[in-house]
Design a protein around this motif. Sequence first.
Motif, PDB file in Angstrom:
ATOM      1  N   SER A 198       0.865  -1.175   0.000  1.00 40.94           N
ATOM      2  CA  SER A 198       0.000   0.000   0.000  1.00 40.94           C
ATOM      3  C   SER A 198       0.902   1.225   0.000  1.00 40.94           C
ATOM      4  O   SER A 198       1.429   1.616   1.048  1.00 40.94           O
ATOM      5  N   ASP A 200       0.323   4.353  -0.126  1.00 41.99           N
ATOM      6  CA  ASP A 200      -0.140   5.372   0.813  1.00 41.99           C
ATOM      7  C   ASP A 200      -0.824   4.656   1.972  1.00 41.99           C
ATOM      8  O   ASP A 200      -1.967   4.908   2.296  1.00 41.99           O
ATOM      9  N   ARG A 233      -6.797   4.534   1.077  1.00 45.16           N
ATOM     10  CA  ARG A 233      -5.503   3.950   0.763  1.00 45.16           C
ATOM     11  C   ARG A 233      -5.597   3.193  -0.559  1.00 45.16           C
ATOM     12  O   ARG A 233      -6.666   2.724  -0.954  1.00 45.16           O
TER      13      ARG A 233
END
Length: 495
Positions: A198, A200, A233
């Motif tokens: 991920s 972010d 996200r």
Amino acid sequence: MAVLALATLAALPAPRAAGAGDRAERWAGFRIPSTGRAAGGWIGGYRLGGTPVFVITPGRRPNRAGFRPAAATADLRGAKAPSLARTRRAAWILSKYGGHRDAVQAAAVDAAVLHLLGGRTWRLGRPRGSARVRNSGDPGTVRRYARLMLGGSRASAGPYAVRVQPTVADVGGVTAVTVRVTDGHGGPVAGLPVSVTSPDGGTSQPVAGPVEAVTGDDGRALVRLAAPLAGWRTVVAEVGQVPLHWLRVRAAARGRQASVAEGGVRRTLTASARVAVRGPQSLTIAADPNVLVAGSPARVVATVDGDGSRRGATASLHGPFASVAEAHCDGPAVGTASLPVEGDGAYASPAITPSVGGRYLWRVAVDGSDATVPVASCGAPVRVRGRSTVAVSAPATAAPFDVVSTQVSLAGLPFGGPVDVTTSLYGPYDTAGQACTGNHRDVVQRRPGNGTFTSLSFQVEERGWYAWRASVPEGDLWLGSSSTCGAVGSLTQVQ
């Protein structure tokens, strides 16, 4: 003879760019009789630099002049070129099984590829195709492996697809990510390595992960990513070792010599999805007004701070209760109103009108959104004052020196008293129209609450008209009131 089961080993390194003078050498397979064609003398794979390659033009002359740089193609051009479906099947076999150095497996790849790309005479069961397999070192196993490869290609060849399905998580929890891989016919693909990150990821670090997994028999891999902070996200999944659905062809540097296709080349597929990590939203409520009279409208002002999105809310008024200590929001509501929340800010609810005096509490519940969890608050106390009423029922007549009293009826006191009720006797007057002015005598009685009772007595000595009045003082949960004086039922004539 368990070589085929090892066909999902890691892909070979990416082939280097080769010049026209590169020459192929035998790599894995069996010697067979020469025929003067590229398919004679050897059944199996060759090596070009560090890359396995397999002949795809069996009827041409053996390649002595080298090959051109590799080019990706899904369409082998020509009047007698194989179909797109057969090309994809050959590419799948080369990619999946062509990178393992084993003589039997390489021979089976060679036979299966020519079955698909070489034309009718090179198919298994046809003279040329059968003769090559028969002349191999282990014809029975080569034939069985080749048919397994052909069956697998029929079921799976084509573009593979990756789908990422993350679940919404609450802050502090985990985002569960399911990665599903399907083959060219939509079937599940097992045994592929998966890496999930991920970029972010909601942490102080720029990337959450990677978390590694392998697809199971259902083609799915499940991983979990920590969700420490609220917000949106991006979840990215990389799936490695994916078979190609196109060929990497090394064309002959000189015309009429054989061309080859690379084996063991895999690709990496990437897919991503956006998902929310739900965080808390704040809610404060205030009654407007916080003191009112029964029958008047009540409202609550809710101040919401979340992700700024539109969401629903409800406001409900709970009560009445006798005291603040007894008030709660668990019971039935006297009224409920919708409170649309267009974004963060303060919102006044529609009015709810309580009809009974007492203590009330407001409850406001705000729905969750994609990035926030629901929130509710109970509070914002309201004091509602009831409207007390008092009436008298006096004797119509009496004689001088009688001892008289009146019936007093008390109503509208929420939750009872105690309350001090004052009963007043005015008079005497010459006429009834003069009643309720001047001197009067009072008696005070403490009563437990609503009901009818007999007042204390008065002695009337003079003839004339007398008027009765009862009054109740203002209390915490009610307004004060007085009975009508001078009306029918409130006059006594002494004669």
